[in-house]
Design a protein around this motif. Structure first.
Motif, PDB file in Angstrom:
ATOM      1  N   TYR A 500      37.001  26.758  36.421  1.00 23.81           N
ATOM      2  CA  TYR A 500      37.039  27.730  37.516  1.00 23.81           C
ATOM      3  C   TYR A 500      38.433  28.351  37.651  1.00 23.81           C
ATOM      4  O   TYR A 500      38.574  29.572  37.805  1.00 23.81           O
ATOM      5  N   LEU A 501      39.474  27.529  37.605  1.00 25.86           N
ATOM      6  CA  LEU A 501      40.836  28.048  37.755  1.00 25.86           C
ATOM      7  C   LEU A 501      41.205  28.970  36.591  1.00 25.86           C
ATOM      8  O   LEU A 501      41.876  29.996  36.791  1.00 25.86           O
ATOM      9  N   ASP A 502      40.787  28.609  35.385  1.00 19.15           N
ATOM     10  CA  ASP A 502      41.047  29.479  34.230  1.00 19.15           C
ATOM     11  C   ASP A 502      40.396  30.842  34.427  1.00 19.15           C
ATOM     12  O   ASP A 502      41.010  31.892  34.146  1.00 19.15           O
ATOM     13  N   SER A 503      39.155  30.837  34.909  1.00 19.81           N
ATOM     14  CA  SER A 503      38.453  32.112  35.099  1.00 19.81           C
ATOM     15  C   SER A 503      39.075  32.927  36.228  1.00 19.81           C
ATOM     16  O   SER A 503      39.171  34.159  36.136  1.00 19.81           O
ATOM     17  N   ILE A 504      39.541  32.250  37.291  1.00 17.96           N
ATOM     18  CA  ILE A 504      40.195  32.949  38.406  1.00 17.96           C
ATOM     19  C   ILE A 504      41.502  33.587  37.937  1.00 17.96           C
ATOM     20  O   ILE A 504      41.794  34.758  38.221  1.00 17.96           O
ATOM     21  N   GLU A 505      42.311  32.806  37.209  1.00 19.22           N
ATOM     22  CA  GLU A 505      43.598  33.313  36.730  1.00 19.22           C
ATOM     23  C   GLU A 505      43.405  34.507  35.792  1.00 19.22           C
ATOM     24  O   GLU A 505      44.114  35.521  35.892  1.00 19.22           O
ATOM     25  N   ALA A 506      42.447  34.386  34.885  1.00 17.27           N
ATOM     26  CA  ALA A 506      42.189  35.481  33.947  1.00 17.27           C
ATOM     27  C   ALA A 506      41.714  36.731  34.695  1.00 17.27           C
ATOM     28  O   ALA A 506      42.128  37.861  34.382  1.00 17.27           O
ATOM     29  N   TYR A 507      40.861  36.523  35.689  1.00 12.56           N
ATOM     30  CA  TYR A 507      40.291  37.649  36.428  1.00 12.56           C
ATOM     31  C   TYR A 507      41.381  38.422  37.179  1.00 12.56           C
ATOM     32  O   TYR A 507      41.474  39.656  37.058  1.00 12.56           O
ATOM     33  N   PHE A 508      42.194  37.701  37.937  1.00 12.64           N
ATOM     34  CA  PHE A 508      43.178  38.395  38.770  1.00 12.64           C
ATOM     35  C   PHE A 508      44.394  38.862  37.969  1.00 12.64           C
ATOM     36  O   PHE A 508      45.074  39.812  38.361  1.00 12.64           O
ATOM     37  N   THR A 509      44.677  38.229  36.834  1.00  8.63           N
ATOM     38  CA  THR A 509      45.722  38.735  35.947  1.00  8.63           C
ATOM     39  C   THR A 509      45.323  40.094  35.389  1.00  8.63           C
ATOM     40  O   THR A 509      46.140  41.027  35.311  1.00  8.63           O
ATOM     41  N   LYS A 510      44.062  40.217  35.027  1.00 14.93           N
ATOM     42  CA  LYS A 510      43.557  41.489  34.509  1.00 14.93           C
ATOM     43  C   LYS A 510      43.632  42.589  35.560  1.00 14.93           C
ATOM     44  O   LYS A 510      43.935  43.755  35.246  1.00 14.93           O
ATOM     45  N   LEU A 511      43.379  42.224  36.847  1.00 15.30           N
ATOM     46  CA  LEU A 511      43.434  43.214  37.929  1.00 15.30           C
ATOM     47  C   LEU A 511      44.842  43.393  38.480  1.00 15.30           C
ATOM     48  O   LEU A 511      45.062  44.242  39.350  1.00 15.30           O
ATOM     49  N   ASP A 512      45.778  42.579  37.987  1.00 15.10           N
ATOM     50  CA  ASP A 512      47.177  42.646  38.424  1.00 15.10           C
ATOM     51  C   ASP A 512      47.311  42.379  39.929  1.00 15.10           C
ATOM     52  O   ASP A 512      48.036  43.088  40.639  1.00 15.10           O
ATOM     53  N   ILE A 513      46.592  41.348  40.405  1.00 13.60           N
ATOM     54  CA  ILE A 513      46.682  40.932  41.809  1.00 13.60           C
ATOM     55  C   ILE A 513      47.274  39.524  41.836  1.00 13.60           C
ATOM     56  O   ILE A 513      46.713  38.608  41.228  1.00 13.60           O
ATOM     57  N   PRO A 514      48.385  39.312  42.526  1.00 19.20           N
ATOM     58  CA  PRO A 514      48.945  37.953  42.620  1.00 19.20           C
ATOM     59  C   PRO A 514      48.056  37.041  43.467  1.00 19.20           C
ATOM     60  O   PRO A 514      47.439  37.482  44.438  1.00 19.20           O
ATOM     61  N   VAL A 515      48.010  35.781  43.070  1.00 27.08           N
ATOM     62  CA  VAL A 515      47.184  34.792  43.772  1.00 27.08           C
ATOM     63  C   VAL A 515      48.070  33.621  44.191  1.00 27.08           C
ATOM     64  O   VAL A 515      48.909  33.156  43.413  1.00 27.08           O
TER      65      VAL A 515
END
Length: 610
Positions: A500-515
């Motif tokens: 889940y964390l890998d998918s979250i990081e990949a998703y928001f990195t692609k959208l350029d949104i810091p988490v």
């Protein structure tokens, strides 16, 4: 049948005690259902055929059989809890009221939401099966009498009617089992087929005796005993798809055949079998509340306490059988009516009156009041129930998505995303957002990991996450400046969390949104206000109730790939557990605002400091 009752009660008791090789011992309840259905069908049909059946007399006998021991148990625990665990009197009153009027199965299903106390903390949880049996006792003779009225006094169609009822109930169970396990477990119409299976046995027992020799019947009986014992051990893994399910047919059929063949094997006449069968009802009543009591005193994992529960519940069951169940005085209509009214009225008043006023110690009284009022009056505002937080039983359509489009053109837009462990920080985060000139949006829901393609648990919150990741964020990601994410990470396996964390990081990195991630919180085996009460009254330290797997989850997350943006909120050293009026958690798992406010400084620094 004495052998079956003995097997059933031992299976249930040993299962509840967590004894190895009794992982599926709950099947004992299904055995009881079949036995009860057989006996009731025999009583009703025989007397209908003789013209001697009286409905009022039938009901009276069933109440005399069940009520005395149940009422004595409820009265005993009312007195005990007042002195040792008064903070639980309100919950006990709720359960006592539903149990004493035989609707506890319905009540437990309706109140089985995510934020409700865990079932292992309910002193009267086991009464759900009594409620189902009583509902069967009420409805079954009415249906048979009604059918006889339409079809004739000695109807040859009785078997088809009972087959039809049983098949209808079985179909209901098979339909609901994959859709709603809690509903399937507790509801009468998804359980009635097990009792009706006993009725089918009565219809065919004479044919069985006529067709099969004693030797064949003994062989069948031995095979059925093996099937039941193997089923109880859990080696068949029948609970993997929930319970009841199609697998429940196996012990139900085996029980029915054992009744039908009337074996004369010496196994069924072992010394003590009849005695254990006789006390089975009272033993069933007493064993579970003692287990729950041990949970509250942090003893339920200790072997000596489990042994003590087994022995003490056996002794109390024996006492209850001889001095309650068989007592002419306690079975008298006048005493039974008066006691039933007393218990029902007391239980009702216990759900309505301010029980905290019963306690002389001000701190105990404050904790009792807090434990009652907070989840009912203040939690909604803390999370945003009915607004930005979606409850487990709500559908996606109940969520007002227009809230997510209230973007600010002059302030940064932050999105709070997650499950209820994110939602519980919403009130504090909203106040910090106002202070720091940030526009905070919120999309949280019960028991759902805030990740793309999350596996479904509750339909509404899962649909909300799918909407966010598949529609909302791809379209409006340029308006979101930061995502604040939190979840009960420890509720998932390590591999699931990593995925889940890998998918979250990949998703928001692609959208350029810091988490930024708000971390894992602790939890306790019982509600934290109760923990504080037990420390106050008996000196039991809160550490005795900590769920250690949460510590392991927090340690893993701090050193994981998200560690540099992970906010550690696990048992902060400076945390004040109570101020004498409130406690930092209002249940076993969730912070109150008194708790979240103690993390205000670190949340401000890690999230809002720009």
């Amino acid at each position: 049948m004495a052998f079956l009752r003995a097997v059933a009660i031992l299976s249930v008791v040993l299962y509840h005690l967590g004894i190895p090789y009794f992982e599926d011992g709950y099947i004992g309840v299904d055995i009881f259902f079949v036995l009860s259905g057989y006996l009731m069908t025999k009583i009703i049909l025989v007397r209908l055929n003789q013209g001697t059946f009286r409905l009022v007399d039938f009901y009276r006998r069933r109440l005399i059989r069940i009520l005395p021991a149940l009422l004595i148990l409820i009265i005993f625990f009312y007195i005990l809890l007042y002195f040792v665990l008064g903070i639980k009197l309100y919950d006990f009153s709720r359960f006592a009221l539903s149990s004493s009027i035989f609707v506890s199965n319905i009540y437990y299903e309706l109140s089985s939401g995510y934020f409700q106390p865990a079932s292992q903390l309910n002193f009267l949880l086991h009464t759900w099966s009594l409620s189902i049996e009583m509902q069967f006792y009420v409805l079954y003779p009415l249906l048979l009498i009604g059918f006889r009225y339409l079809a004739g006094r000695r109807s040859p169609y009785d078997p088809y009617f009972i087959y039809g009822l049983g098949l209808l109930s079985l179909c209901c169970m098979l339909y609901y089992a994959p859709r709603d396990q809690s509903f399937t477990f507790y509801m009468f119409h998804t359980r009635a087929w097990e009792l009706l299976a006993g009725g089918v046995v009565f219809l065919h027992e004479k044919s069985c005796l006529r067709v099969f020799s004693q030797r064949v019947r003994n062989s069948i009986a031995l095979l059925c005993v093996v099937v039941l014992l193997v089923s109880v051990t859990g080696v068949l893994g029948m609970r993997s798809s929930g319970w009841p399910s199609a697998f429940a047919l196996l012990p139900v059929i085996a029980t029915g055949l054992l009744i039908a063949v009337q074996s004369d094997l010496r196994l069924f006449r072992l010394p003590g079998v009849k005695f254990v069968a006789d006390i089975s009802y009272s033993w069933y009543l007493w064993h579970w509340p003692l287990i729950v009591l041990g949970t509250y005193f942090s003893l339920s994992e200790q072997w000596y306490y489990l042994l003590a529960v087994f022995v003490l519940s056996f002794i109390l069951g024996t006492w209850s059988y001889y001095f309650v169940e068989k007592s002419p005085f306690l079975r008298s209509p006048k005493w039974l009516s008066a006691t039933a009214i007393l218990v029902v009225v007391t239980a009702f008043l216990g759900t309505q009156l301010p029980l905290h006023k019963l306690f002389a110690n001000p701190q105990e009284a404050n904790l009792v009041a807090f434990h009652y009022h907070y989840p009912r009056e203040r939690a909604a505002a803390q999370y945003g129930f009915g607004g930005p937080h979606l409850l487990s039983r709500s559908t996606f359509n109940d969520y007002d998505t227009t809230r997510l489009f209230q973007f600010s053109d002059t302030q940064p837009n932050y999105l709070l995303l997650g499950d209820c462990h994110a939602g519980m920080f919403a009130h504090t985060l909203q106040e910090l957002a106002v202070t720091n000139d940030v526009n905070l949006l919120q999309a949280t829901g019960d028991d759902v990991f805030p990740a793309p393609h999350v596996k479904p648990i509750f339909a509404g919150p899962t649909a909300l996450m799918h909407y966010l990741y598949e529609h909302y964020l791809p379209t409006h990601h340029d308006r979101i400046d930061k995502v604040i994410l939190s979840a009960n990470y420890a509720g998932y396996s390590k591999s699931e969390v990593k995925g889940y964390l890998d998918s979250i990081e990949a998703y928001f990195t692609k959208l350029d949104i810091p988490v930024v991630y708000i971390g894992q919180t602790e939890s306790y085996t019982v509600e934290y206000p109760v923990v504080e009460t037990l420390r106050l009254k008996f000196g039991i330290e809160p550490e005795n109730y900590l769920q250690t797997y949460r510590t392991a989850a927090n340690d893993y997350l701090k050193t994981s790939k998200i560690g540099h943006k992970y906010i550690d909120v696990y048992r902060r050293p400076t945390l004040k557990s109570t101020d004498g009026i409130e406690s930092y958690m209002y249940d076993a798992d969730h912070f109150s605002t008194y708790g979240t406010e103690q993390y205000r400084d670190i949340l401000a620094e890690k999230i809002f400091l720009r």
